[in-house]
Write a protein that holds these residues in place. Structure first.
Motif, PDB file in Angstrom:
ATOM      1  N   ASP A  41      35.530  31.188  44.508  1.00 46.37           N
ATOM      2  CA  ASP A  41      34.298  31.899  43.310  1.00 46.37           C
ATOM      3  C   ASP A  41      34.480  31.131  41.979  1.00 46.37           C
ATOM      4  OD1 ASP A  41      37.414  32.328  42.993  1.00 46.37           O
ATOM      5  OD2 ASP A  41      37.793  34.007  42.363  1.00 46.37           O
ATOM      6  N   ARG A  47      41.999  36.115  46.494  1.00 47.00           N
ATOM      7  CA  ARG A  47      41.561  37.530  46.601  1.00 47.00           C
ATOM      8  C   ARG A  47      41.750  37.887  47.396  1.00 47.00           C
ATOM      9  NH1 ARG A  47      40.550  39.406  40.318  1.00 47.00           N
ATOM     10  NH2 ARG A  47      38.681  37.339  41.063  1.00 47.00           N
ATOM     11  N   ASN A  79      47.289  44.036  43.346  1.00 43.50           N
ATOM     12  CA  ASN A  79      44.975  44.016  42.821  1.00 43.50           C
ATOM     13  C   ASN A  79      44.472  45.287  43.448  1.00 43.50           C
ATOM     14  OD1 ASN A  79      43.027  43.599  43.787  1.00 43.50           O
ATOM     15  ND2 ASN A  79      43.395  42.008  45.247  1.00 43.50           N
ATOM     16  N   LYS A  98      46.828  35.299  39.935  1.00 44.97           N
ATOM     17  CA  LYS A  98      45.351  35.608  39.429  1.00 44.97           C
ATOM     18  C   LYS A  98      45.126  36.175  38.751  1.00 44.97           C
ATOM     19  CE  LYS A  98      40.656  33.942  40.534  1.00 44.97           C
ATOM     20  NZ  LYS A  98      40.467  33.423  41.563  1.00 44.97           N
ATOM     21  N   LYS A 112      46.629  41.411  49.648  1.00 46.71           N
ATOM     22  CA  LYS A 112      46.343  40.485  50.745  1.00 46.71           C
ATOM     23  C   LYS A 112      46.337  41.137  52.287  1.00 46.71           C
ATOM     24  CE  LYS A 112      48.216  36.273  51.554  1.00 46.71           C
ATOM     25  NZ  LYS A 112      48.578  35.044  50.255  1.00 46.71           N
ATOM     26  N   GLN A 122      45.543  29.785  42.399  1.00 41.50           N
ATOM     27  CA  GLN A 122      44.555  30.256  42.875  1.00 41.50           C
ATOM     28  C   GLN A 122      44.751  31.127  44.177  1.00 41.50           C
ATOM     29  OE1 GLN A 122      41.819  30.503  41.176  1.00 41.50           O
ATOM     30  NE2 GLN A 122      41.608  28.694  39.664  1.00 41.50           N
ATOM     31  N   ALA A 123      45.679  30.727  44.629  1.00 38.16           N
ATOM     32  CA  ALA A 123      45.143  31.653  46.271  1.00 38.16           C
ATOM     33  C   ALA A 123      46.345  32.441  45.676  1.00 38.16           C
ATOM     34  CB  ALA A 123      46.277  30.690  47.214  1.00 38.16           C
ATOM     35  N   ASN A 124      47.244  32.582  44.805  1.00 29.63           N
ATOM     36  CA  ASN A 124      47.366  34.275  44.891  1.00 29.63           C
ATOM     37  C   ASN A 124      47.127  34.788  43.812  1.00 29.63           C
ATOM     38  OD1 ASN A 124      49.857  36.232  44.136  1.00 29.63           O
ATOM     39  ND2 ASN A 124      51.186  34.216  44.366  1.00 29.63           N
ATOM     40  N   ASP A 125      46.534  36.438  44.769  1.00 27.89           N
ATOM     41  CA  ASP A 125      46.201  36.935  43.979  1.00 27.89           C
ATOM     42  C   ASP A 125      46.593  37.993  42.289  1.00 27.89           C
ATOM     43  OD1 ASP A 125      47.542  38.173  46.130  1.00 27.89           O
ATOM     44  OD2 ASP A 125      46.178  39.800  46.799  1.00 27.89           O
ATOM     45  N   ARG A 164      36.117  36.036  45.783  1.00 26.68           N
ATOM     46  CA  ARG A 164      36.713  36.503  45.569  1.00 26.68           C
ATOM     47  C   ARG A 164      37.846  35.942  45.564  1.00 26.68           C
ATOM     48  NH1 ARG A 164      38.151  42.339  43.454  1.00 26.68           N
ATOM     49  NH2 ARG A 164      39.443  42.206  45.909  1.00 26.68           N
ATOM     50  N   GLY A 165      37.902  34.339  45.817  1.00 26.11           N
ATOM     51  CA  GLY A 165      38.640  33.001  45.985  1.00 26.11           C
ATOM     52  C   GLY A 165      40.102  33.731  46.564  1.00 26.11           C
TER      53      GLY A 165
END
Lengths: 378, 374, 235, 460
Positions: free
Chosen positions: D262, D274, A130, A184, A107, A178-181, D271-272
């Motif tokens: 999302d 991310r 990501n 996720k 992020k 959910q908050a950690n890309d 995209r929540g």
């Protein structure tokens, strides 16, 4: 207002002077290291910084790159977009760097990548998984942005394949932050891959990074009765979850990604689990052994995956600069595209989306330590 | 100029039992019904799972209670949201970590008296560790109070609040430095082993590696220790506040400081004492929390601190039983939300509950109606 | 002299509240300060008891300068104040309120003895011993406040408007108790708007107007003063 | 000391000097000119030209003249952030500093504004006009409905807050539903003109994009304001600290919703956790300056009006204000809504500066920053807030970043240790904030004389 005008003229001239002084420099090559060293989300900035600094030190000891001494510029980017953008703008515009190592979190890496790409500055993220870091929303690869780690789809796929084919598990439970890309991404790709293979996702539970009490999720897992729980988070969460599972007498194996790789992983609790990784810490590959020894000697602590990846990223970048033969980011980018580099985490080449191609290792956690299980090639 | 006054239509007075007044109540009742429906349905469907959740919620709630008590006491007496309280909690956990890791403090009785009964020895060792943590927390809190809050007692309240945020940030970010606590997540070595029992037909002690049968409720000694120590603290506090002179002085000072001073009460000392008591419980909470969830980090205090504060507000801030009840409700709410609604929403739902409760009872469950500003 | 106040100057921010007030109280005396609203009576009391710091001037108690001593120390020296508006600790019981009055007395038995003494003066308080202070009636609250003030065994009791908001009968009762307290050896500084009552029990009186002393002398003389009569006694 | 560190210091001083100059020129009074025997008041013209000149100075220094550029992207980035922070903090100062409502929810409204505005332009660029249509129609319709319900309930006395809240909520839900329907009907008519993602059509380019951006920011601001209305209506009736904790909860709820945008909310493009990518970077100095000046002017005019005086009187004493006939609840709600409007606008500007939104940027811990800034600058001082916002950004992100980086690679970790220490020191030395209640130039509020001296012949 008169004094104000005089002041602005004054500052303009001072800035001009500074701009002249800041460029060139002949024998110096500046490399910026952007890492979250403070901020509301503490992560692994220090490990990243230390790994990168170790690589730079080693190169300088060898006489630098292309005869230039490497000067590291460490910036705190807090794993948050705004400070990361400020840090990137600062190192690019104020310090005139052409190479950035970082950021750790996707992020923060994503907004930095946009700035770096526009300024034709090479950014090499050691750990941002990501896909959007190197590819924009239209699917176009950003010319100057690279990474040294796996991307989410790859690890998820490898994990699912291993669980389904090698271990023969059919029912999986997935835990997601959910908050950690990072988590996720891995979890979602695991889910798709596992169901594509024919397996069944019997349950899914989400948590947040600030949770410490996982008993309700464990109760859900108990209800769903899966063969394996996919928990692709960092070791801290893994430690909490597995310890609580053990306290409750649950024997279901856990599985995760490279986030598990740490000297602080609670072996006792996580025993029986598996994870995908870049390299095996007890690997006898000379590079890994040397790195570990050098890191321990310098900082007095065991390197984790983040330190190793930052070390690799820095080495990769410097090797590419040397291969390019000039401090020219276009040439370095070309060199990176063609590079094949022996790194701590395996031989690295880049695909057309600037993601490294390297073999994934599957490691098994036992009470004695982490053991090599198998290698899955991409 | 002449003012023209347009004749206004007389306002319609909404009577308490009219349709319009009932809209809001109907809304709240509807919400309550939905929640009870979800809970009751789940209780009937899977009673065991439900009980497990209640137990999980209890464990969480009791830890929150320990922190919430400190919050509520400090708030009661100086009307300050002591944001640094969660960080005192963190320091408590870290002190015990260093005591155990570096100095094996939890094993000192065994080292000096090797023949001692190991159960008693570990008990004494653990209690020593906890006491040390509490002591350090107390010293720290009193220092913070003296250095940062006391000079601001007559300043606007917000200045003290911002200072509290500043102290909290300082403790966190100073703790994050490499040579202090570092930013790492540190596995915590428990001073004693976890013993678990499962209850299905009778109580069985669980052997390591043993899986409890399907229809069993699992209880660990950690849960029991947390519950017992919180209850002890609660009783101690009730005794302190109602039966001792300093306790009554605390209540007097929290009600009216100038008059308390006229009685000869050294208000500054009473305030320091309150901070000290709150910090001691936070220290205890920190150790118990670390034992229950054995991975500690420098920012571990932020969220439990926040939740505990919410619990204190929910119960009516300033009220000791309120903080306790509020914390239990928070614990259950989180546990139930995580199990039956959605885990990532659990913070959101905890706060929604808070807001809804405040709408019905604006000063919390046990709170007294606010005094008019003098 | 038990208490000497010399040239007190008090400011609330920019407002000059007391313009150099001087008076004294001898051992065993009842001295009253009378004056209209805003004359500075309460300010004087609050300055003596340490809640307000004067800009200049001195408060000397038993030969010791206590001008800048904090309120909680002044109580320990033997000056106790019954504040204006009673200021009962509403969430505390009557017993706890009285215990707070005896906060500086460490001996438990002594506290109980003092409490019995208060109950002898105010039997009504004993009936309500476990009731919350906030639930008492105005008169009971005044009794409680006065009793609480006596609990610290003061040499000097500062009473701020004890008759405020009370029915005439209660006022009579309170004032007779004040006299009784004085008879037991406690000096009293009484601040009152009800000048007639105050003058009837005081030995000496001072008349305050807008922060300075207008008149002073024996209570009887003051009561005879035509100016006072016109302004405060409504005669 | 390194020259660039010195420069950062100079930058802080200059930027504050610039602000003071700006406020001076905006508020300067010029003696009326006599043109052809007529007196012409040119103060307003001078103020306007001065403001434009002030805008121009920065615009010039930001412009790249063939390699010569005084302020680089680093500085301009700081400037934009300072502008958005000013807007957020001014809004909070209205709510807390002037009206006395201890709110920690400002960051939530900021986030709402950011995501709402970003979603509009994002969709617009991806050949989908529904974002603009739904948000625009929804916001306007909800405004109308809220106004209508307000009209209706103003005839009712002693209506419980919860009931009116329920009414408003139902009304807004209806508005939202209608807006979604409208989006379904109207946007297909516009979509063909937007082109595709890689080959933007006529409406997704140039001036049209700027117009959409402007509308997006405005609508996002109003959206945040309407949410704050719905939220504030019941919650504002709570006492101060209870209100504070409820608003803190609001920030956390919003954060959680962003993380789940999302999954729980139907916005896959966000995209929540991310993070939302692909937001066009449209913010430039013009927009940042425009919105900031807009907010400053609105704020200043409110504070000069009778509304401003009732806002302050509610802070000072609610009971007294009520007895003067001031609608206390209405005043609180108004300042809360306007403050949130500012936050929403700021969010829109911010989203299009950074080009990437991640819930991590709207965490409640960062949400303390506006509160800190407001207190730093001085509660109830607009000048102080603006100065503190700029000073804060340039100190923390400019000076500290520059200075610590020079010392050693370990030093940047200390950035956030020094910051709370500075805060503590300031609070201990000057608890009323740097500027106290001082106002300067344009922002100076007229001092109302205590007693009006009647002039002869002025009697009505």
């Amino acid at each position: 207002m008169k004094s104000f005008k005089i002041l602005s003229v004054l500052v303009a001239s001072v800035m001009l002077l500074a701009a002249c002084g800041g460029g060139g420099g002949g024998g110096e090559l500046k490399i910026a290291i952007l890492a979250p060293l403070s901020g509301p989300v503490p992560t692994f900035g220090e490990m990243t910084r230390d790994g990168a600094l170790l690589a730079i030190e080693e190169w300088n000891a060898k006489g630098g790159v292309l005869g230039m001494t490497i000067v590291p510029i460490v910036e705190d980017s807090q794993c948050t977009p705004d400070p990361a953008v400020n840090a990137a703008n600062k190192v690019i515009n104020q310090d005139g760097v052409h190479y950035i190592i970082g950021e750790v979190c996707s992020k923060a890496s994503i907004p930095v990548s946009e700035i770096a790409n526009a300024a034709k500055v090479i950014q090499m993220s050691p750990t941002s998984t990501n896909p959007s870091v190197t590819v924009d929303q239209n699917g176009v690869t950003k010319t100057y942005i690279y990474r040294a780690c796996f991307i989410d789809p790859f690890q998820g796929l490898v994990g699912a394949k291993f669980a389904y084919e090698n271990l023969g598990y059919r029912k999986a439970f997935v835990m997601v932050d959910q908050a950690n890309d990072y988590v996720k991404g891995l979890a979602e790709n695991f889910k798709t891959a596992f169901t594509d293979l024919g397996g069944e996702i019997v349950g899914e539970a989400s948590y947040t990074a600030n949770d410490t009490d996982f008993s309700s999720i464990l109760a859900q897992i108990d209800e769903a009765d899966p063969d394996i729980v996919y928990l692709p988070d960092y070791y801290n969460i893994v430690n909490l979850v597995t310890a609580q599972a053990k306290d409750k007498g649950m024997n279901v194996p856990f599985m995760g990604g490279d986030g598990w790789d740490s000297a602080d992983l609670n072996l006792e609790a996580a025993a029986g689990g598996y994870f995908t990784n870049h390299y095996s810490p007890d690997s006898d590959a000379p590079l890994a052994v040397d790195f570990r020894a050098a890191f321990e000697a310098k900082y007095g602590k065991t390197p984790d995956a983040l330190a190793a990846l930052a070390y690799d990223a820095t080495n990769l970048l410097l090797a590419a600069i040397e291969a390019a033969g000039a401090d020219d980011t276009d040439k370095v980018a070309t060199a990176l595209n063609e590079i094949s580099f022996e790194a701590v985490s395996g031989t690295i080449t880049f695909d057309e989306q600037h993601n490294p191609i390297k073999a994934a290792t599957i490691l098994k956690v036992t009470t004695e330590g982490v053991q090599f299980e198998t290698v899955v090639n991409p | 100029m002449q003012l023209q006054i347009r004749p206004k239509k007389p306002p319609i007075i909404v009577r308490p039992n009219s349709f319009l007044a009932w809209i809001g109540r109907a809304f709240m009742i509807l919400l309550a019904l939905v929640v009870s429906y979800i809970l009751i349905r789940n209780l009937i469907e899977k009673p065991l799972f439900f009980v497990t959740n209640v137990i999980n919620g209890l464990q969480l709630g009791f830890v929150y209670a320990l922190i919430a008590l400190g919050y509520t006491m400090v708030y009661g007496i100086v009307k300050l949201i002591n944001f640094a309280h969660g960080d005192v909690f963190m320091v408590g956990a870290f002190v015990s970590f260093f005591a155990i890791e570096r100095f094996d403090l939890h094993q000192w009785p065994l080292k000096i008296f090797p023949t001692m009964n190991s159960f008693i020895a570990i008990g004494i060792g653990t209690i020593t560790t906890i006491l040390l943590s509490m002591l350090v927390c107390v010293l720290m809190a009193v220092t913070i109070e003296r250095v940062a809050y006391k000079p601001l007692r007559d300043a606007p309240r917000i200045a003290a609040l911002i200072t509290a945020i500043g102290v909290s940030f300082f403790l966190e970010y100073f703790g994050l430095l490499d040579f202090v606590f570092s930013a790492r997540f540190i596995p915590y070595e428990r001073p004693f082993d976890v013993v678990t029992w499962y209850i299905s037909d009778g109580i069985h002690r669980m052997q390591s590696g043993e899986t409890p049968p399907d229809n069993a409720i699992v209880v660990s000694n950690i849960l029991i220790i947390i519950i017992l120590s919180t209850l002890a603290v609660l009783l101690f506090l009730q005794f302190l506040v109602h039966r001792t002179k300093i306790g009554v002085a605390m209540r007097a000072a929290s009600f009216d400081k100038p008059t308390a001073r006229l009685m000869g009460i050294q208000v500054d000392q009473v305030i320091s004492f309150t901070f000290a008591i709150g910090a001691a419980f936070a220290g205890l909470g920190g150790v118990l929390y670390a034992i229950a969830y054995p991975s500690i980090k420098t920012l571990m205090g932020v969220y439990p601190g926040l939740k505990a504060f919410v619990a204190a507000v929910l119960g009516g801030i300033g009220s000791i039983p309120g903080a306790f009840v509020g914390a239990l409700i928070m614990g259950q709410a989180e546990s139930m939300t995580a199990s039956y609604i959605s885990t990532p929403m659990r913070d959101a739902i905890a706060f929604t509950i808070l807001i809804l409760v405040l709408l019905v009872r604006p000063t919390g469950i046990f709170g007294e109606p606010e005094k008019e500003k003098a | 002299m038990l208490l000497e106040v010399k040239d007190l100057q008090v400011y609330y921010g920019a407002i000059h509240a007391l313009h150099g007030i001087s008076f004294d109280i001898a051992e065993g005396e009842i001295v009253t300060l009378i004056g209209a609203n805003g004359a500075g009576k309460s300010t004087t009391l609050r300055t003596i008891s340490g809640l307000i710091r004067p800009r200049s001037g001195q408060v000397i108690y038993k030969g010791e300068d206590i001008t800048f001593a904090p309120a909680e120390q002044i109580v320990r020296k033997g000056i106790s104040q019954v504040p204006e508006g009673r200021k009962i600790f509403a969430p505390l019981t009557v017993k706890e309120n009285l215990e707070m009055g005896a906060y500086i007395i460490k001996d438990k038995a002594e506290t109980n003895r003092l409490m019995e003494r208060v109950f002898k003066s105010f039997p009504r308080l004993k009936e309500r011993i476990n009731q919350l202070g906030g639930t008492l009636s105005g008169g009971e609250q005044q009794m409680l406040a006065t009793g609480r003030g006596m609990m610290s065994k003061p040499n000097l009791l500062l009473l701020d408007e004890p008759s405020m908001g009370l029915s005439p009968i209660l006022v009579q009762e309170i004032f007779s108790i004040i006299k009784e307290i004085n008879a037991q050896g406690t000096s009293i500084l009484l601040v009152e708007q009800n000048a007639q009552m105050a003058l009837s029990i005081a030995h000496r009186a001072y008349v305050l107007e807008t922060g300075s002393i207008l008149l002073s002398g024996p209570a009887k003389e003051i009561a005879e003063n035509p100016q006072v009569k016109a302004a405060y006694l409504g005669v | 000391m390194d020259i660039s560190v010195l420069l950062s210091l100079v930058k802080i001083i200059l930027v504050i000097a610039y602000l003071f100059g700006l406020f001076w020129v905006m508020g300067v009074k010029v003696r009326p000119l006599t043109i052809k025997g007529k007196k012409v008041n040119i103060s307003l013209l001078v103020n306007l030209l001065g403001t434009i000149a002030a805008f121009g100075i920065i615009q010039l220094t930001l412009t790249d003249f063939g390699g010569f550029q005084i302020l680089n992207d680093f500085d301009s980035g700081l400037l934009y952030q300072a502008c958005t922070m000013t807007m957020v903090a001014l809004g909070l100062n209205l709510i807390y500093g002037f009206n006395g409502q201890f709110s920690l929810g400002q960051w939530g409204f900021y986030g709402i504004g950011a995501y709402a505005a970003a979603d509009v332009t994002y969709r617009w660029l991806n050949s989908d006009a529904s974002g603009l249509v739904v948000l625009g129609v929804g916001v306007i319709l909800a405004g109308v409905i809220i106004w209508a319900i307000g009209k209706f309930t103003s005839n009712l006395r002693r209506m419980p807050v919860l009931s009116s809240f329920t009414l408003y909520l139902l009304g807004s839900l209806v508005a939202g539903y209608v807006a979604i329907l409208a989006g379904r009907w109207i946007s297909p008519l516009i979509n063909p003109f937007l082109g595709t993602n890689l080959a933007p059509g006529p409406l997704a380019q140039g001036i049209w994009l700027q117009v959409v951006f402007f509308l997006a920011v405005i609508f996002a601001g109003i959206f945040a304001a309407e949410v704050s209305f719905l939220f504030g209506l019941p919650v504002l009736s709570l006492g101060s600290d209870y209100f504070g904790i409820a608003t803190l909860g609001f920030t956390i709820v919003i954060y959680t919703l962003m993380v789940n945008s999302d999954t729980i909310l139907p916005f896959p493009e966000m995209r929540g956790g991310r993070g939302m990518i692909g937001i066009p970077k449209l913010t430039n100095w013009f927009w940042a300056f425009l919105f900031m000046i807009l907010v400053i002017i609105i704020m200043r005019n409110i504070m000069r009006s009778s509304h401003g005086r009732s806002i302050v009187s509610v802070r000072e004493d609610e009971t007294a204000a009520r007895s003067m006939g001031i609608d206390v609840a209405g005043t609180k709600l108004m300042s809360f809504v306007i403050g949130s409007l500012f936050a929403g606008l700021a969010g829109g500007v911010y989203a299009h500066y950074i080009g990437f939104l991640s819930p991590g940027a709207f965490d409640f811990l960062i949400g303390f920053n506006p509160m800190i800034i407001v207190v730093f600058g001085g509660l109830g001082s607009m000048t102080g807030t603006v100065t503190a916002s700029f000073g804060w950004i340039f100190f923390l992100e400019g000076l500290l970043r520059d200075a610590l980086g020079k010392i050693s690679p370990q030093a940047p970790s200390w950035r956030y240790v020094l910051y709370p220490l500075t805060l503590l020191l300031l609070m201990l030395i000057r608890p009323e904030g740097l500027l106290g209640k001082l106002e300067w130039g344009f922002l100076k509020l007229p001092v109302i004389p205590l007693r009006k001296v009647k002039n002869e012949g002025e009697q009505a």
